[in-house]
Scaffold this active site. Structure first.
Site, PDB file in Angstrom:
ATOM      1  N   TYR A  14       0.791  -1.235   0.000  1.00 23.58           N
ATOM      2  CA  TYR A  14       0.000   0.000   0.000  1.00 23.58           C
ATOM      3  C   TYR A  14       0.825   1.288   0.000  1.00 23.58           C
ATOM      4  O   TYR A  14       0.708   2.101  -0.897  1.00 23.58           O
ATOM      5  CB  TYR A  14      -0.945   0.012   1.212  1.00 23.58           C
ATOM      6  CG  TYR A  14      -1.942  -1.114   1.158  1.00 23.58           C
ATOM      7  CD1 TYR A  14      -2.946  -1.120   0.207  1.00 23.58           C
ATOM      8  CD2 TYR A  14      -1.863  -2.194   2.029  1.00 23.58           C
ATOM      9  CE1 TYR A  14      -3.853  -2.160   0.127  1.00 23.58           C
ATOM     10  CE2 TYR A  14      -2.766  -3.246   1.965  1.00 23.58           C
ATOM     11  CZ  TYR A  14      -3.756  -3.222   1.005  1.00 23.58           C
ATOM     12  OH  TYR A  14      -4.649  -4.255   0.918  1.00 23.58           O
ATOM     13  N   PRO A  59     -11.209  -0.904  -1.916  1.00 25.12           N
ATOM     14  CA  PRO A  59     -12.356  -1.732  -2.259  1.00 25.12           C
ATOM     15  C   PRO A  59     -13.652  -1.085  -1.780  1.00 25.12           C
ATOM     16  O   PRO A  59     -13.623  -0.139  -0.981  1.00 25.12           O
ATOM     17  CB  PRO A  59     -12.098  -3.030  -1.489  1.00 25.12           C
ATOM     18  CG  PRO A  59     -11.256  -2.638  -0.336  1.00 25.12           C
ATOM     19  CD  PRO A  59     -10.485  -1.408  -0.733  1.00 25.12           C
ATOM     20  N   HIS A  91      -7.718   0.653   2.203  1.00 18.49           N
ATOM     21  CA  HIS A  91      -7.459  -0.750   2.508  1.00 18.49           C
ATOM     22  C   HIS A  91      -6.293  -1.002   3.462  1.00 18.49           C
ATOM     23  O   HIS A  91      -6.191  -2.079   4.056  1.00 18.49           O
ATOM     24  CB  HIS A  91      -7.184  -1.466   1.176  1.00 18.49           C
ATOM     25  CG  HIS A  91      -7.571  -2.895   1.147  1.00 18.49           C
ATOM     26  ND1 HIS A  91      -7.772  -3.636   2.294  1.00 18.49           N
ATOM     27  CD2 HIS A  91      -7.787  -3.745   0.117  1.00 18.49           C
ATOM     28  CE1 HIS A  91      -8.099  -4.865   1.943  1.00 18.49           C
ATOM     29  NE2 HIS A  91      -8.121  -4.957   0.634  1.00 18.49           N
ATOM     30  N   SER A 139     -10.015 -12.658  -5.004  1.00 20.46           N
ATOM     31  CA  SER A 139     -10.221 -12.715  -3.565  1.00 20.46           C
ATOM     32  C   SER A 139     -11.622 -13.206  -3.264  1.00 20.46           C
ATOM     33  O   SER A 139     -12.591 -12.767  -3.890  1.00 20.46           O
ATOM     34  CB  SER A 139     -10.049 -11.305  -2.995  1.00 20.46           C
ATOM     35  OG  SER A 139     -10.057 -11.368  -1.609  1.00 20.46           O
TER      36      SER A 139
HETATM   37  N1  COA Z   1     -15.475 -31.503   1.018  1.00 19.13           N
HETATM   38  C1  COA Z   1     -16.580 -30.937   1.534  1.00 19.13           C
HETATM   39  N2  COA Z   1     -16.625 -29.680   2.062  1.00 19.13           N
HETATM   40  C2  COA Z   1     -15.493 -28.976   2.042  1.00 19.13           C
HETATM   41  C3  COA Z   1     -14.286 -29.497   1.503  1.00 19.13           C
HETATM   42  C4  COA Z   1     -14.305 -30.824   0.972  1.00 19.13           C
HETATM   43  N3  COA Z   1     -13.229 -31.390   0.440  1.00 19.13           N
HETATM   44  N4  COA Z   1     -13.336 -28.558   1.626  1.00 19.13           N
HETATM   45  C5  COA Z   1     -13.903 -27.489   2.221  1.00 19.13           C
HETATM   46  N5  COA Z   1     -15.195 -27.739   2.478  1.00 19.13           N
HETATM   47  C6  COA Z   1     -16.160 -26.854   3.166  1.00 19.13           C
HETATM   48  C7  COA Z   1     -15.543 -26.188   4.379  1.00 19.13           C
HETATM   49  O1  COA Z   1     -15.666 -26.989   5.507  1.00 19.13           O
HETATM   50  C8  COA Z   1     -16.360 -24.922   4.476  1.00 19.13           C
HETATM   51  O2  COA Z   1     -17.583 -25.236   5.086  1.00 19.13           O
HETATM   52  P1  COA Z   1     -18.556 -24.096   5.726  1.00 19.13           P
HETATM   53  O3  COA Z   1     -19.224 -23.401   4.575  1.00 19.13           O
HETATM   54  O4  COA Z   1     -19.500 -24.893   6.527  1.00 19.13           O
HETATM   55  O5  COA Z   1     -17.683 -23.200   6.526  1.00 19.13           O
HETATM   56  C9  COA Z   1     -16.643 -24.559   3.045  1.00 19.13           C
HETATM   57  O6  COA Z   1     -16.498 -25.785   2.307  1.00 19.13           O
HETATM   58  C10 COA Z   1     -15.731 -23.521   2.470  1.00 19.13           C
HETATM   59  O7  COA Z   1     -14.407 -23.956   2.503  1.00 19.13           O
HETATM   60  P2  COA Z   1     -13.333 -23.593   1.372  1.00 19.13           P
HETATM   61  O8  COA Z   1     -14.039 -23.079   0.178  1.00 19.13           O
HETATM   62  O9  COA Z   1     -12.414 -24.725   1.174  1.00 19.13           O
HETATM   63  O10 COA Z   1     -12.422 -22.527   2.002  1.00 19.13           O
HETATM   64  P3  COA Z   1     -12.633 -21.267   2.886  1.00 19.13           P
HETATM   65  O11 COA Z   1     -14.028 -20.777   2.903  1.00 19.13           O
HETATM   66  O12 COA Z   1     -11.992 -21.587   4.167  1.00 19.13           O
HETATM   67  O13 COA Z   1     -11.780 -20.195   2.089  1.00 19.13           O
HETATM   68  C11 COA Z   1      -9.746 -18.989   1.801  1.00 19.13           C
HETATM   69  C12 COA Z   1     -10.434 -20.353   1.738  1.00 19.13           C
HETATM   70  C13 COA Z   1      -8.356 -19.119   1.273  1.00 19.13           C
HETATM   71  C14 COA Z   1     -10.509 -17.990   0.935  1.00 19.13           C
HETATM   72  C15 COA Z   1      -9.766 -18.538   3.275  1.00 19.13           C
HETATM   73  O14 COA Z   1      -8.982 -19.409   4.044  1.00 19.13           O
HETATM   74  C16 COA Z   1      -9.178 -17.169   3.452  1.00 19.13           C
HETATM   75  O15 COA Z   1      -7.996 -17.004   3.627  1.00 19.13           O
HETATM   76  N6  COA Z   1     -10.050 -16.131   3.413  1.00 19.13           N
HETATM   77  C17 COA Z   1      -9.598 -14.771   3.500  1.00 19.13           C
HETATM   78  C18 COA Z   1      -9.602 -14.154   2.142  1.00 19.13           C
HETATM   79  C19 COA Z   1      -9.377 -12.688   2.249  1.00 19.13           C
HETATM   80  O16 COA Z   1      -8.504 -12.250   2.929  1.00 19.13           O
HETATM   81  N7  COA Z   1     -10.208 -11.919   1.548  1.00 19.13           N
HETATM   82  C20 COA Z   1     -10.156 -10.515   1.602  1.00 19.13           C
HETATM   83  C21 COA Z   1      -8.933  -9.958   1.009  1.00 19.13           C
HETATM   84  S1  COA Z   1      -8.889  -8.232   1.152  1.00 19.13           S
END
Ligand code: COA
Length: 621
Positions: free
Chosen positions: A96, A109, A315, A531
């Site tokens: 940033y 954003p 941000h 993202s």
């Molecule tokens: N089989 C069945 N379900 C599964 C699965 C599998 N193999 N793998 C994951 N799931 C489920 C999870 O348990 C979760 O369930 P929930 O909806 O009940 O919580 C759901 O699917 C979503 O999981 P998944 O899509 O794998 O990942 P996540 O939601 O944890 O997201 C990231 C992953 C990387 C996006 C997250 O860890 C992250 O870092 N988020 C921050 C992003 C961010 O910073 N954004 C803003 C930037 S400014």
């Protein structure tokens, strides 16, 4: 148990709002050889072969026993000992504060709320009061962590900005909000004589502001425009403003406020999701609400007369997930309080809010004209689309025993390949908030496995059988999931390489070839910047591309649908936001078709129990 849950389990699940730092481990420093191997593996298929071989030799020299890499790694381990988080400062500057681009579209954003229906100005004002008071109400969330949301200010600098945190023990906490209306700025005290103003009082005060702002004879130049300019240009204009004591006082009031509430005029558009998002991203330029902003402030709540509402965010002090959690908290407050009838005090004794005054020298007038022109260019250049994929969402993907996030990332890769015939360095933000002062690292989603899959999907001559495509899809999703686990456990490569580079700046007379190499530079130009920003209420987040020939792709997976906000620049002839969005839809449809085939193998986690493994391949091989 899904892989990510397994990894997160020791810390009690994902994204809980624990008090800042308390009991959190320090961010680990990944092993040097692991990072170098992952770096080469993630770039090999994205650059020409000859270039890659040169880069491989450079990396080998850098990582050789007793070489520069090991010296820097040692310094980094010492830094890890001495600091709460070895990358925070480097990351903040790199991501940033050193960035000279204008904040609207390029950095800030926006969160867009569901369209509101305001019968009259009173409705609009009551909603604005909810925005102001929603943040001051109750404390169901960790307020310490949220402190940065309301106490930060990004001060422009000639070469680097400064993130100012109001932590002073001498200065009292800010007790005023700045209200922007008709490009004028007003100080709205929320506490007067030690008493917090009631909602009725605040509506009364806002009504006074609207009246004062509508008096055209009193209108002052639209100084907020300056904050939409490039950071060095704004720094220069600010230096000119600061010569006058009236301006200094006005700047001080804005820089110390809790937040901004922008009472926007009707924008005259179709009020579609995309149109409302643009109002939040750049305000539609100076002919609309583009000057009714102050981009340096972390939070600007926009409440438009036409029902366009949302938040524009600077941000640098917080990441998207914190922002969304805060916003959802606010929306819940707004929903509750909209049912209450706010009684206005018709004979208010309260002093009228103060209009901030500006003294505009010809030099400042010049800056204003130039800022207005540049904002117009930003507005014209943004190619933006909101696309809702409605055929399925997270529920279907989970039924396939896949991570929804990894599945969507592979679909994005397929869409990009179809549109452009190649894969490109891709950024997916991964939260590292499980560590002290953790922000984000990068999941490099353009994996070799993704390339193998997208080639199989698009090479019609090779006629790869559907069952094999389905297997390759699984492999791509597994590789993506593996990288995700690596990133959220602090083992990704981007922060690590950044810290080594910054340490090299201090230690070496010139930047080592490792960091001037074309492959390294390419690796940091994120043509696809993605993202996941999920929401549980009716709203969505969006942002712009980070390179001139790139896409911003923000997605919001819901149980039965997935919302994508795609951005790119008209100035780039290769990109098209609508084209890319449609390709994403087609890719998701193709992925579903592959999922309907009988699965010969299961998507095996490529991990040892609860821990990310290192890369299987050494960089010397
Ligand atoms: N089989 C069945 N379900 C599964 C699965 C599998 N193999 N793998 C994951 N799931 C489920 C999870 O348990 C979760 O369930 P929930 O909806 O009940 O919580 C759901 O699917 C979503 O999981 P998944 O899509 O794998 O990942 P996540 O939601 O944890 O997201 C990231 C992953 C990387 C996006 C997250 O860890 C992250 O870092 N988020 C921050 C992003 C961010 O910073 N954004 C803003 C930037 S400014």
């Amino acid at each position: 148990m899904p892989i990510l849950e397994k990894v997160l389990a020791p810390h009690g699940g994902s994204e809980s709002l624990c008090p800042l730092h308390q009991g959190l481990p320090k961010l680990p420093v990944p092993p040097l050889q692991q990072t170098l191997a992952t770096y080469l593996r993630s770039m090999r298929h994205l650059v020409p072969e000859e270039q890659f071989h040169r880069s491989q030799a450079i990396v080998q020299r850098f990582g050789a026993p007793g070489g520069l890499g090991e010296t820097l790694q040692q310094k980094l381990l010492e830094r890890q000992e001495k600091t709460d988080n070895w990358v925070s400062e480097y990351w903040l500057n790199d991501m940033y504060l050193n960035n000279r681009l204008a904040l609207p579209v390029n950095s800030s954003p926006a969160v867009i709320f569901a369209r509101q229906t305001f019968q009259d100005t009173s409705d609009q004002l009551r909603s604005s009061v909810d925005c102001a008071t929603g943040q001051l109400s109750g404390q169901p969330l960790c307020m310490k962590q949220y402190h940065g949301l309301f106490s930060s200010y990004r001060l422009p600098g000639h070469t680097q900005d400064t993130l100012v945190a109001q932590k002073s023990v001498v200065m009292p906490e800010p007790e005023h909000v700045i209200v922007a209306c008709c490009n004028q700025f007003f100080v709205l005290d929320v506490v007067i004589n030690f008493r917090r103003l009631s909602e009725g009082d605040l509506v009364t005060q806002l009504r006074k502001i609207v009246k004062m702002a509508s008096n055209e004879d009193e209108r002052l130049p639209p100084i907020g425009l300056l904050t939409s300019d490039g950071r060095s240009e704004w720094a220069e204009a600010r230096t000119a403003l600061m010569k006058d004591s009236t301006n200094r006082d006005s700047l001080d009031m804005i820089e110390r406020c809790i937040c901004l509430v922008c009472l926007d005029a009707p924008s005259g558009g179709d009020l579609s999701d995309a149109h409302r998002a643009l109002q939040l991203l750049h305000g539609g330029g100076c002919s609309q609400n583009g000057a009714n902003r102050w981009y340096d402030k972390s939070l600007q709540f926009v409440v438009g007369r036409d029902g366009t509402c949302g938040v524009v965010c600077e941000h640098s002090p917080f990441d998207g997930i914190v922002l969304v959690q805060c916003t959802e908290h606010l929306l819940k407050h707004m929903t509750k309080s909209s049912k209450k009838l706010v009684r206005e005090d018709s004979v208010s004794e309260l002093p009228a809010p103060r209009r901030l005054r500006w003294k505009c020298s010809p030099e400042i007038q010049g800056h204003l004209a130039s800022s207005a022109e540049k904002l117009q260019r930003i507005v014209k250049n943004l190619d933006f689309t909101v696309y809702r994929f409605a055929s399925y969402g997270k529920t279907f993907i989970k039924k396939q025993k896949c991570s929804p996030d990894a599945f969507i990332q592979v679909a994005l890769q397929l869409a990009f390949y179809r549109q452009h015939g190649r894969l490109v360095p891709t950024y997916e933000s991964a939260s590292i908030r499980r560590f002290q002062e953790g922000r984000v690292d990068n999941i490099r989603s353009a994996t070799p496995e993704a390339l193998t899959f997208v080639r199989a999907m698009t090479d019609h001559k090779a006629a790869v059988p559907a069952s094999e495509k389905a297997q390759l899809l699984r492999a791509a999703i597994c590789a993506q999931t593996e990288y995700t686990v690596m990133a959220i456990t602090g083992m990704a490569i981007d922060n690590h390489l950044l810290a080594l580079r910054e340490l090299a700046r201090d230690l070496c007379t010139e930047l080592p070839e490792m960091f001037t190499d074309e492959t390294y530079l390419t690796s940091n130009r994120f043509v696809l910047s993605t993202s996941q920003v999920p929401t549980t209420m009716e709203m969505f987040c969006c942002y712009g591309p980070v390179v001139p020939n790139g896409y911003g792709a923000c997605y919001n997976p819901q149980p039965e649908s997935i919302l994508f906000c795609i951005s790119s620049f008209h100035s780039c002839k290769e990109t098209s936001s609508l084209g890319f969005a449609e390709a994403v839809g087609a890719s998701l449809a193709d992925l579903r078709a592959l999922c309907s085939l009988p699965q010969p193998t299961d998507c095996k986690p490529l991990l040892t129990e609860g821990k990310a493994t290192g890369p299987s391949q050494g960089y010397q091989s």
